[in-house]
Design a protein around this motif. Structure first.
Motif, PDB file in Angstrom:
ATOM      1  N   VAL A 177       0.846  -1.200   0.000  1.00 30.83           N
ATOM      2  CA  VAL A 177       0.000   0.000   0.000  1.00 30.83           C
ATOM      3  C   VAL A 177       0.881   1.251   0.000  1.00 30.83           C
ATOM      4  CG1 VAL A 177      -1.619   1.357   1.402  1.00 30.83           C
ATOM      5  CG2 VAL A 177      -2.064  -1.073   0.972  1.00 30.83           C
ATOM      6  N   ALA A 178       1.963   1.240   0.761  1.00 26.88           N
ATOM      7  CA  ALA A 178       2.890   2.380   0.755  1.00 26.88           C
ATOM      8  C   ALA A 178       3.485   2.573  -0.641  1.00 26.88           C
ATOM      9  CB  ALA A 178       3.994   2.170   1.788  1.00 26.88           C
ATOM     10  N   ALA A 179       3.842   1.471  -1.294  1.00 28.00           N
ATOM     11  CA  ALA A 179       4.385   1.561  -2.657  1.00 28.00           C
ATOM     12  C   ALA A 179       3.329   2.092  -3.630  1.00 28.00           C
ATOM     13  CB  ALA A 179       4.897   0.193  -3.112  1.00 28.00           C
ATOM     14  N   LEU A 180       2.086   1.647  -3.464  1.00 32.37           N
ATOM     15  CA  LEU A 180       1.003   2.149  -4.323  1.00 32.37           C
ATOM     16  C   LEU A 180       0.775   3.644  -4.108  1.00 32.37           C
ATOM     17  CD1 LEU A 180      -1.541  -0.780  -4.121  1.00 32.37           C
ATOM     18  CD2 LEU A 180      -0.620   0.198  -6.226  1.00 32.37           C
ATOM     19  N   ASN A 181       0.867   4.095  -2.872  1.00 33.09           N
ATOM     20  CA  ASN A 181       0.701   5.523  -2.594  1.00 33.09           C
ATOM     21  C   ASN A 181       1.823   6.332  -3.243  1.00 33.09           C
ATOM     22  OD1 ASN A 181      -1.698   5.333  -1.166  1.00 33.09           O
ATOM     23  ND2 ASN A 181      -0.665   5.070   0.790  1.00 33.09           N
ATOM     24  N   THR A 182       3.037   5.821  -3.189  1.00 31.50           N
ATOM     25  CA  THR A 182       4.163   6.494  -3.851  1.00 31.50           C
ATOM     26  C   THR A 182       3.939   6.508  -5.362  1.00 31.50           C
ATOM     27  OG1 THR A 182       5.685   5.868  -2.096  1.00 31.50           O
ATOM     28  CG2 THR A 182       6.662   6.444  -4.223  1.00 31.50           C
ATOM     29  N   HIS A 183       3.506   5.384  -5.894  1.00 30.38           N
ATOM     30  CA  HIS A 183       3.214   5.279  -7.327  1.00 30.38           C
ATOM     31  C   HIS A 183       2.133   6.292  -7.719  1.00 30.38           C
ATOM     32  CE1 HIS A 183       2.675   3.461 -11.242  1.00 30.38           C
ATOM     33  NE2 HIS A 183       1.422   3.124 -10.960  1.00 30.38           N
ATOM     34  N   ASP A 219      -5.139   7.183 -13.722  1.00 29.10           N
ATOM     35  CA  ASP A 219      -4.270   6.136 -13.174  1.00 29.10           C
ATOM     36  C   ASP A 219      -4.077   6.311 -11.673  1.00 29.10           C
ATOM     37  OD1 ASP A 219      -3.954   4.923 -15.667  1.00 29.10           O
ATOM     38  OD2 ASP A 219      -2.231   6.186 -16.163  1.00 29.10           O
ATOM     39  N   VAL A 220      -4.095   7.552 -11.190  1.00 29.54           N
ATOM     40  CA  VAL A 220      -3.998   7.809  -9.752  1.00 29.54           C
ATOM     41  C   VAL A 220      -5.191   7.182  -9.048  1.00 29.54           C
ATOM     42  CG1 VAL A 220      -4.117   9.605  -7.960  1.00 29.54           C
ATOM     43  CG2 VAL A 220      -2.663   9.944  -9.966  1.00 29.54           C
ATOM     44  N   VAL A 221      -6.368   7.427  -9.581  1.00 33.55           N
ATOM     45  CA  VAL A 221      -7.592   6.884  -8.985  1.00 33.55           C
ATOM     46  C   VAL A 221      -7.522   5.361  -8.948  1.00 33.55           C
ATOM     47  CG1 VAL A 221     -10.093   6.631  -9.294  1.00 33.55           C
ATOM     48  CG2 VAL A 221      -9.004   8.873  -9.568  1.00 33.55           C
ATOM     49  N   GLU A 222      -7.091   4.759 -10.038  1.00 35.26           N
ATOM     50  CA  GLU A 222      -6.986   3.296 -10.102  1.00 35.26           C
ATOM     51  C   GLU A 222      -6.025   2.769  -9.038  1.00 35.26           C
ATOM     52  OE1 GLU A 222      -5.412  -0.255 -13.055  1.00 35.26           O
ATOM     53  OE2 GLU A 222      -5.543   1.778 -13.831  1.00 35.26           O
ATOM     54  N   ALA A 223      -4.856   3.385  -8.913  1.00 35.99           N
ATOM     55  CA  ALA A 223      -3.865   2.932  -7.934  1.00 35.99           C
ATOM     56  C   ALA A 223      -4.407   3.045  -6.514  1.00 35.99           C
ATOM     57  CB  ALA A 223      -2.570   3.730  -8.083  1.00 35.99           C
ATOM     58  N   LEU A 224      -5.090   4.139  -6.209  1.00 35.45           N
ATOM     59  CA  LEU A 224      -5.625   4.327  -4.861  1.00 35.45           C
ATOM     60  C   LEU A 224      -6.784   3.379  -4.580  1.00 35.45           C
ATOM     61  CD1 LEU A 224      -5.384   8.201  -4.483  1.00 35.45           C
ATOM     62  CD2 LEU A 224      -3.826   6.435  -3.617  1.00 35.45           C
ATOM     63  N   GLN A 225      -7.567   3.048  -5.604  1.00 41.02           N
ATOM     64  CA  GLN A 225      -8.640   2.069  -5.418  1.00 41.02           C
ATOM     65  C   GLN A 225      -8.067   0.693  -5.110  1.00 41.02           C
ATOM     66  OE1 GLN A 225     -10.804   2.630  -9.078  1.00 41.02           O
ATOM     67  NE2 GLN A 225     -12.304   3.988  -8.099  1.00 41.02           N
ATOM     68  N   VAL A 226      -6.996   0.336  -5.777  1.00 50.17           N
ATOM     69  CA  VAL A 226      -6.347  -0.955  -5.497  1.00 50.17           C
ATOM     70  C   VAL A 226      -5.774  -0.948  -4.080  1.00 50.17           C
ATOM     71  CG1 VAL A 226      -4.479  -2.526  -6.152  1.00 50.17           C
ATOM     72  CG2 VAL A 226      -5.889  -1.458  -7.924  1.00 50.17           C
ATOM     73  N   GLU A 276      -6.942   0.644  -1.541  1.00 53.04           N
ATOM     74  CA  GLU A 276      -8.073   0.469  -0.630  1.00 53.04           C
ATOM     75  C   GLU A 276      -8.552  -0.976  -0.612  1.00 53.04           C
ATOM     76  OE1 GLU A 276     -11.178   3.346  -1.148  1.00 53.04           O
ATOM     77  OE2 GLU A 276      -9.756   5.010  -0.976  1.00 53.04           O
ATOM     78  N   ARG A 277      -8.546  -1.643  -1.763  1.00 48.01           N
ATOM     79  CA  ARG A 277      -8.913  -3.070  -1.811  1.00 48.01           C
ATOM     80  C   ARG A 277      -7.965  -3.881  -0.945  1.00 48.01           C
ATOM     81  NH1 ARG A 277      -8.637  -5.460  -7.478  1.00 48.01           N
ATOM     82  NH2 ARG A 277      -9.145  -7.381  -6.386  1.00 48.01           N
ATOM     83  N   ILE A 278      -6.679  -3.594  -1.052  1.00 48.78           N
ATOM     84  CA  ILE A 278      -5.693  -4.326  -0.249  1.00 48.78           C
ATOM     85  C   ILE A 278      -5.927  -4.047   1.226  1.00 48.78           C
ATOM     86  CG2 ILE A 278      -3.237  -4.522   0.307  1.00 48.78           C
ATOM     87  CD1 ILE A 278      -2.726  -3.885  -2.706  1.00 48.78           C
ATOM     88  N   GLY A 279      -6.221  -2.800   1.542  1.00 48.00           N
ATOM     89  CA  GLY A 279      -6.505  -2.448   2.935  1.00 48.00           C
ATOM     90  C   GLY A 279      -7.700  -3.209   3.487  1.00 48.00           C
ATOM     91  N   ARG A 280      -8.751  -3.319   2.691  1.00 44.81           N
ATOM     92  CA  ARG A 280      -9.927  -4.084   3.130  1.00 44.81           C
ATOM     93  C   ARG A 280      -9.584  -5.561   3.272  1.00 44.81           C
ATOM     94  NH1 ARG A 280     -12.502  -0.755  -0.615  1.00 44.81           N
ATOM     95  NH2 ARG A 280     -12.588  -2.432  -2.149  1.00 44.81           N
ATOM     96  N   LEU A 281      -8.817  -6.065   2.333  1.00 46.64           N
ATOM     97  CA  LEU A 281      -8.414  -7.468   2.343  1.00 46.64           C
ATOM     98  C   LEU A 281      -7.633  -7.799   3.619  1.00 46.64           C
ATOM     99  CD1 LEU A 281      -8.373  -9.995   0.425  1.00 46.64           C
ATOM    100  CD2 LEU A 281      -6.148  -9.199  -0.333  1.00 46.64           C
ATOM    101  N   ALA A 282      -6.771  -6.886   4.034  1.00 50.12           N
ATOM    102  CA  ALA A 282      -5.920  -7.108   5.204  1.00 50.12           C
ATOM    103  C   ALA A 282      -6.505  -6.499   6.468  1.00 50.12           C
ATOM    104  CB  ALA A 282      -4.543  -6.511   4.944  1.00 50.12           C
ATOM    105  N   HIS A 283      -7.702  -5.927   6.363  1.00 48.77           N
ATOM    106  CA  HIS A 283      -8.358  -5.276   7.500  1.00 48.77           C
ATOM    107  C   HIS A 283      -7.510  -4.152   8.085  1.00 48.77           C
ATOM    108  CE1 HIS A 283     -11.235  -8.508   7.229  1.00 48.77           C
ATOM    109  NE2 HIS A 283     -10.268  -9.380   7.345  1.00 48.77           N
ATOM    110  N   LEU A 284      -6.872  -3.398   7.193  1.00 50.71           N
ATOM    111  CA  LEU A 284      -6.078  -2.262   7.627  1.00 50.71           C
ATOM    112  C   LEU A 284      -7.006  -1.071   7.854  1.00 50.71           C
ATOM    113  CD1 LEU A 284      -3.122  -2.463   5.069  1.00 50.71           C
ATOM    114  CD2 LEU A 284      -3.142  -3.253   7.435  1.00 50.71           C
ATOM    115  N   PRO A 285      -6.716  -0.255   8.871  1.00 49.87           N
ATOM    116  CA  PRO A 285      -7.541   0.944   9.063  1.00 49.87           C
ATOM    117  C   PRO A 285      -7.375   1.902   7.902  1.00 49.87           C
ATOM    118  CG  PRO A 285      -5.637   1.003  10.508  1.00 49.87           C
ATOM    119  CD  PRO A 285      -5.624  -0.346   9.810  1.00 49.87           C
TER     120      PRO A 285
END
Length: 102
Positions: free
Chosen positions: A60-66, A78-85, A87-96
């Motif tokens: 997620v940190a790498a995606l935010n940098t990207h 592409d920014v929107v797409e990266a941030l949506q992904v 968020e998906r990872i965050g939900r998957l890992a139950h990250l706040p």
């Protein structure tokens, strides 16, 4: 790490099917392993390597940098797409959820 290398590193995550959480999880693990092999490190607010960072948080940190790199290039879709992904990872890992600022 150059923006181009980061984009290539994140490609499996960005191309994971939207409805396939198992494929996304596998892509996260593979990307985190590649990041570790390249010596990519998540830094804390003091600029020191963060301790105990999960694969999901590192990716997620790498995606935010990207996303930041894409924004500088004016590639807002592409920014929107990266941030949506991210968020998906965050939900998957139950990250706040943390508000993003760039």
């Amino acid at each position: 790490m150059t923006p181009r290398l980061l984009a290539e590193l994140l490609e499996p995550i960005l191309t994971a099917a939207e409805d396939d959480e198992e494929a996304l999880s596998e892509a996260v693990n593979l990307t985190a392993e590649a990041m570790a092999a390249l010596g990519a490190t998540v830094l804390d607010p003091d600029g020191k390597p963060a301790r105990g960072v999960s694969d999901e948080r590192a990716v997620v940190a790498a995606l935010n940098t990207h996303a930041h790199n894409l924004m500088r290039d004016g590639r807002l879709d592409d920014v929107v797409e990266a941030l949506q992904v991210a968020e998906r990872i965050g939900r998957l890992a139950h990250l706040p959820h943390h508000p993003r600022t760039v």
